[in-house]
Design a protein around this motif. Structure first.
Motif, PDB file in Angstrom:
ATOM      1  N   THR A 102     103.798  13.978  78.609  1.00 29.54           N
ATOM      2  CA  THR A 102     104.637  14.535  77.541  1.00 29.54           C
ATOM      3  C   THR A 102     104.410  13.785  76.232  1.00 29.54           C
ATOM      4  N   PHE A 103     104.192  12.489  76.330  1.00 29.89           N
ATOM      5  CA  PHE A 103     104.001  11.650  75.141  1.00 29.89           C
ATOM      6  C   PHE A 103     102.796  12.097  74.326  1.00 29.89           C
ATOM      7  N   PHE A 104     101.786  12.673  74.965  1.00 31.77           N
ATOM      8  CA  PHE A 104     100.543  12.996  74.288  1.00 31.77           C
ATOM      9  C   PHE A 104     100.496  14.438  73.769  1.00 31.77           C
ATOM     10  N   LYS A 105     101.589  15.150  73.933  1.00 32.40           N
ATOM     11  CA  LYS A 105     101.634  16.526  73.424  1.00 32.40           C
ATOM     12  C   LYS A 105     101.591  16.519  71.904  1.00 32.40           C
ATOM     13  N   SER A 106     100.775  17.411  71.335  1.00 31.38           N
ATOM     14  CA  SER A 106     100.679  17.534  69.884  1.00 31.38           C
ATOM     15  C   SER A 106     100.368  18.977  69.537  1.00 31.38           C
ATOM     16  N   SER A 107     100.298  19.267  68.246  1.00 28.37           N
ATOM     17  CA  SER A 107     100.012  20.641  67.804  1.00 28.37           C
ATOM     18  C   SER A 107      98.616  21.080  68.208  1.00 28.37           C
ATOM     19  N   THR A 108      97.741  20.144  68.411  1.00 23.20           N
ATOM     20  CA  THR A 108      96.363  20.478  68.785  1.00 23.20           C
ATOM     21  C   THR A 108      96.094  20.264  70.267  1.00 23.20           C
ATOM     22  N   ASN A 109      97.076  19.719  70.978  1.00 20.74           N
ATOM     23  CA  ASN A 109      96.921  19.489  72.413  1.00 20.74           C
ATOM     24  C   ASN A 109      98.240  19.816  73.095  1.00 20.74           C
ATOM     25  N   GLN A 110      98.434  21.092  73.366  1.00 24.60           N
ATOM     26  CA  GLN A 110      99.710  21.560  73.913  1.00 24.60           C
ATOM     27  C   GLN A 110      99.869  21.231  75.401  1.00 24.60           C
ATOM     28  N   THR A 111      98.758  21.045  76.091  1.00 27.57           N
ATOM     29  CA  THR A 111      98.836  20.799  77.538  1.00 27.57           C
ATOM     30  C   THR A 111      98.020  19.560  77.923  1.00 27.57           C
ATOM     31  N   PRO A 112      98.434  18.374  77.458  1.00 27.13           N
ATOM     32  CA  PRO A 112      97.692  17.156  77.811  1.00 27.13           C
ATOM     33  C   PRO A 112      97.694  16.938  79.330  1.00 27.13           C
ATOM     34  N   ARG A 113      96.534  16.596  79.859  1.00 22.30           N
ATOM     35  CA  ARG A 113      96.393  16.420  81.301  1.00 22.30           C
ATOM     36  C   ARG A 113      96.050  14.974  81.671  1.00 22.30           C
ATOM     37  N   HIS A 114      96.509  14.074  80.866  1.00 24.73           N
ATOM     38  CA  HIS A 114      96.283  12.671  81.188  1.00 24.73           C
ATOM     39  C   HIS A 114      97.545  11.852  80.889  1.00 24.73           C
ATOM     40  N   ALA A 115      97.658  10.726  81.550  1.00 22.26           N
ATOM     41  CA  ALA A 115      98.776   9.795  81.352  1.00 22.26           C
ATOM     42  C   ALA A 115      98.226   8.376  81.451  1.00 22.26           C
ATOM     43  N   GLN A 116      99.026   7.441  81.031  1.00 21.41           N
ATOM     44  CA  GLN A 116      98.584   6.039  81.044  1.00 21.41           C
ATOM     45  C   GLN A 116      98.964   5.350  82.360  1.00 21.41           C
ATOM     46  N   PRO A 117      98.117   4.455  82.810  1.00 21.13           N
ATOM     47  CA  PRO A 117      98.553   3.574  83.911  1.00 21.13           C
ATOM     48  C   PRO A 117      99.497   2.518  83.331  1.00 21.13           C
ATOM     49  N   GLY A 118     100.262   1.898  84.153  1.00 26.80           N
ATOM     50  CA  GLY A 118     101.114   0.809  83.676  1.00 26.80           C
ATOM     51  C   GLY A 118     100.312  -0.452  83.416  1.00 26.80           C
ATOM     52  N   GLU A 119     100.804  -1.295  82.519  1.00 24.27           N
ATOM     53  CA  GLU A 119     100.141  -2.578  82.266  1.00 24.27           C
ATOM     54  C   GLU A 119     100.392  -3.539  83.419  1.00 24.27           C
ATOM     55  N   ASP A 120      99.395  -4.381  83.679  1.00 19.89           N
ATOM     56  CA  ASP A 120      99.553  -5.403  84.713  1.00 19.89           C
ATOM     57  C   ASP A 120     100.532  -6.479  84.258  1.00 19.89           C
ATOM     58  N   GLY A 121     101.215  -7.066  85.210  1.00 20.80           N
ATOM     59  CA  GLY A 121     102.065  -8.202  84.903  1.00 20.80           C
ATOM     60  C   GLY A 121     101.236  -9.472  84.732  1.00 20.80           C
ATOM     61  N   GLU A 122     101.920 -10.581  84.471  1.00 17.80           N
ATOM     62  CA  GLU A 122     101.249 -11.868  84.283  1.00 17.80           C
ATOM     63  C   GLU A 122     101.475 -12.759  85.499  1.00 17.80           C
ATOM     64  N   GLU A 123     100.487 -13.555  85.813  1.00 17.94           N
ATOM     65  CA  GLU A 123     100.646 -14.577  86.847  1.00 17.94           C
ATOM     66  C   GLU A 123     100.283 -15.927  86.247  1.00 17.94           C
ATOM     67  N   LYS A 124     101.168 -16.904  86.399  1.00 13.29           N
ATOM     68  CA  LYS A 124     100.953 -18.222  85.809  1.00 13.29           C
ATOM     69  C   LYS A 124     101.378 -19.303  86.790  1.00 13.29           C
ATOM     70  N   GLU A 125     100.713 -20.432  86.674  1.00 13.57           N
ATOM     71  CA  GLU A 125     101.158 -21.633  87.373  1.00 13.57           C
ATOM     72  C   GLU A 125     101.904 -22.493  86.359  1.00 13.57           C
ATOM     73  N   ILE A 126     103.164 -22.747  86.641  1.00 12.25           N
ATOM     74  CA  ILE A 126     104.065 -23.393  85.692  1.00 12.25           C
ATOM     75  C   ILE A 126     104.498 -24.756  86.211  1.00 12.25           C
ATOM     76  N   ALA A 127     104.466 -25.743  85.329  1.00 13.21           N
ATOM     77  CA  ALA A 127     105.006 -27.066  85.659  1.00 13.21           C
ATOM     78  C   ALA A 127     106.356 -27.228  84.970  1.00 13.21           C
ATOM     79  N   LEU A 128     107.355 -27.614  85.722  1.00 10.72           N
ATOM     80  CA  LEU A 128     108.692 -27.863  85.189  1.00 10.72           C
ATOM     81  C   LEU A 128     108.959 -29.358  85.222  1.00 10.72           C
ATOM     82  N   GLU A 129     109.348 -29.902  84.071  1.00 11.58           N
ATOM     83  CA  GLU A 129     109.645 -31.329  83.966  1.00 11.58           C
ATOM     84  C   GLU A 129     111.061 -31.505  83.451  1.00 11.58           C
ATOM     85  N   LEU A 130     111.856 -32.217  84.203  1.00  9.86           N
ATOM     86  CA  LEU A 130     113.232 -32.474  83.799  1.00  9.86           C
ATOM     87  C   LEU A 130     113.318 -33.805  83.077  1.00  9.86           C
ATOM     88  N   LYS A 131     113.802 -33.762  81.839  1.00  8.83           N
ATOM     89  CA  LYS A 131     114.068 -34.983  81.086  1.00  8.83           C
ATOM     90  C   LYS A 131     115.576 -35.165  81.041  1.00  8.83           C
TER      91      LYS A 131
END
Length: 343
Positions: free
Chosen positions: A128-157
Motif C-alpha cells: 500500500t505504501f508504494f501506491k502512486s498515480s503511476t503505479n496503482q497496483t504495486p506488487r512488491h513490499a519491503q523486508p524488515g530490517e535486521d536487528g543488532e547483535e552486540k557484545e556489551i561490557a558493563l562496569e559498575l563504578k
C-alpha cells in the motif's frame, strides 16, 4: 550477596517484520487496490538504572538477552505487532561499553536513567505504501530490517561519598566495619578485600554519608597490577578521599607519595578532590604519644594535608574523623550543586 562489578553480555534486538503484498478482495469491487500492511518494528534492548540494585550479579550468569521480532504486516492495511522490548536493570553508576571496540556507549547514573544499547529493526513497508498515480497496483513490499547483535561490557563504578585509599593491610576494612554496618572481611594478611564494600556512616541521627572500602593497591596499580584498575575505577565516583596509612609504615611520607603517584598516573583529576590522611593503628603507641602524633609526623606530609590519628580497633578518634569527613562531603556537594545551577 557477592559483589560483582564487571560483566560481559550479548544483546540482540529484534528484526523488523516484513511488509505484505495484498489486494482488496471484496464483492462488487472487481479491481480492489493494494491493501498490504507494514511490518512491526523489532524490539529494542535498554539498560535502566535501578536504585534497588547494588551489584551486577543478576547478569553474571544470564549473558544472552534477545528482544522480540516484529510481526509481518497483515491484509486490510493492518500493521504487524511490534516486538517486545528487553529492559536490563542495573545499579546506578553503570558504564556501558562495546566489548569489541572498547568504545563507551553511555552510562546510567541517576535512578530511572535509560539507555538504548541495541535498536530494533524497522518494519518493512507493505505494498500500500508504494501506491502512486503511476503505479496503482504495486506488487512488491519491503523486508524488515535486521536487528543488532552486540557484545556489551558493563562496569559498575560505586557511587560513594568517601573513598578509602591505601595499600593492603592498612586497616581500611577494620575502619569501615567499626563505623558502619558493613562487614568486609578483616584479617591480618594483605588483600583480604577483593571486592568493594559500601558502608553507611551515621554522624548523628540526621546526618550520614557513604564510605567505600575498596581493594588495596600496590605499586604500578595504574598499569593494571594487582587489583589496581578495579580500585581506581571505583575511586572516580567518590567526592572525598581518605588515605589510610598505618603508623607502622616504614616511611609515612613515601607511602603517601606513592599513593598519590598511582592516582595521578591513572587520572590526575582525582587529586583535585578534598583528601585527608587517617593515621591508623595508633593504639600501638603509648597513650601519652597519641595526641602529639600529628605534630610529630607533620614533616612527612605537605602542609595542606589534614592528619587524623585513629584506631578502629580501640575506637580512638573515630568521632572527630566522622564529623570531619561529613563536613567535607557536605561542602563538596554544595559546591557541585552550585556549579550545576550556575551552568
Amino acid at each position: 550477596m557477592k559483589f560483582v562489578d564487571h560483566v560481559v553480555i550479548t544483546v540482540r534486538s529484534g528484526d523488523g517484520g516484513r511488509g505484505l503484498v495484498s489486494f482488496r478482495r471484496e464483492k462488487f469491487v472487481p479491481k480492489g487496490g493494494p491493501a498490504g500492511g507494514n511490518g512491526g518494528a523489532g524490539g529494542s534492548v535498554y539498560i535502566e538504572a535501578d536504585p534497588h540494585l547494588y551489584t551486577l550479579m543478576d547478569l553474571r550468569y544470564n549473558t544472552l538477552h534477545e528482544a522480540g521480532d516484529g510481526d509481518p504486516g497483515g491484509s486490510h492495511n493492518k500493521t504487524g505487532k511490534d516486538g517486545e522490548d528487553v529492559v536490563l536493570r542495573v545499579p546506578p553508576g553503570t558504564v556501558i561499553r562495546n566489548n569489541t571496540t572498547d568504545a563507551i556507549i553511555g552510562e546510567v547514573v541517576e535512578p530511572g536513567d535509560r539507555l538504548c544499547i541495541a535498536e530494533g529493526g524497522r518494519g518493512g513497508k507493505g505494498n500500500t505504501f508504494f501506491k502512486s498515480s503511476t503505479n496503482q497496483t504495486p506488487r512488491h513490499a519491503q523486508p524488515g530490517e535486521d536487528g543488532e547483535e552486540k557484545e556489551i561490557a558493563l562496569e559498575l563504578k560505586l557511587l560513594a561519598d568517601v573513598g578509602l585509599v591505601g595499600f593492603p593491610n592498612a586497616g581500611k576494612s577494620t575502619l569501615v566495619s567499626s563505623i558502619s554496618a558493613a562487614k568486609p572481611e578483616v584479617a591480618n594478611y594483605p588483600f583480604t578485600t577483593l571486592t568493594p564494600s559500601l558502608g553507611m556512616v551515621y554522624v548523628n541521627e540526621y546526618t550520614s554519608f557513604v564510605m567505600a572500602d575498596l581493594p588495596g593497591i600496590i605499586e604500578d596499580a595504574h598499569e593494571g597490577r594487582g587489583l589496581g584498575l578495579q580500585f581506581l575505577r571505583h575511586i572516580e565516583r567518590t567526592a572525598v578521599l581518605l588515605f589510610v596509612i598505618p603508623i607502622t609504615a616504614t616511611d609515612l611520607g613515601a607511602t603517601y607519595d606513592q599513593l598519590l603517584h598511582e592516582l595521578r598516573e591513572y587520572d590526575a583529576a582525582q587529586l583535585d578532590k578534598p583528601r585527608f590522611v587517617a593515621l591508623s593503628k595508633i593504639d600501638l603507641l603509648p597513650p601519652e604519644e597519641r595526641s602529639l602524633l600529628p605534630d610529630v609526623v607533620a614533616e612527612h606530609f605537605p602542609p595542606d594535608v589534614e592528619l587524623l590519628p585513629i584506631s578502629a580497633v580501640a575506637q580512638i578518634g573515630l568521632g572527630p574523623l566522622k564529623r570531619r569527613l561529613f563536613n567535607a562531603v557536605d561542602t563538596e556537594k554544595r559546591r557541585t550543586a552550585a556549579e550545576v545551577t550556575s551552568s
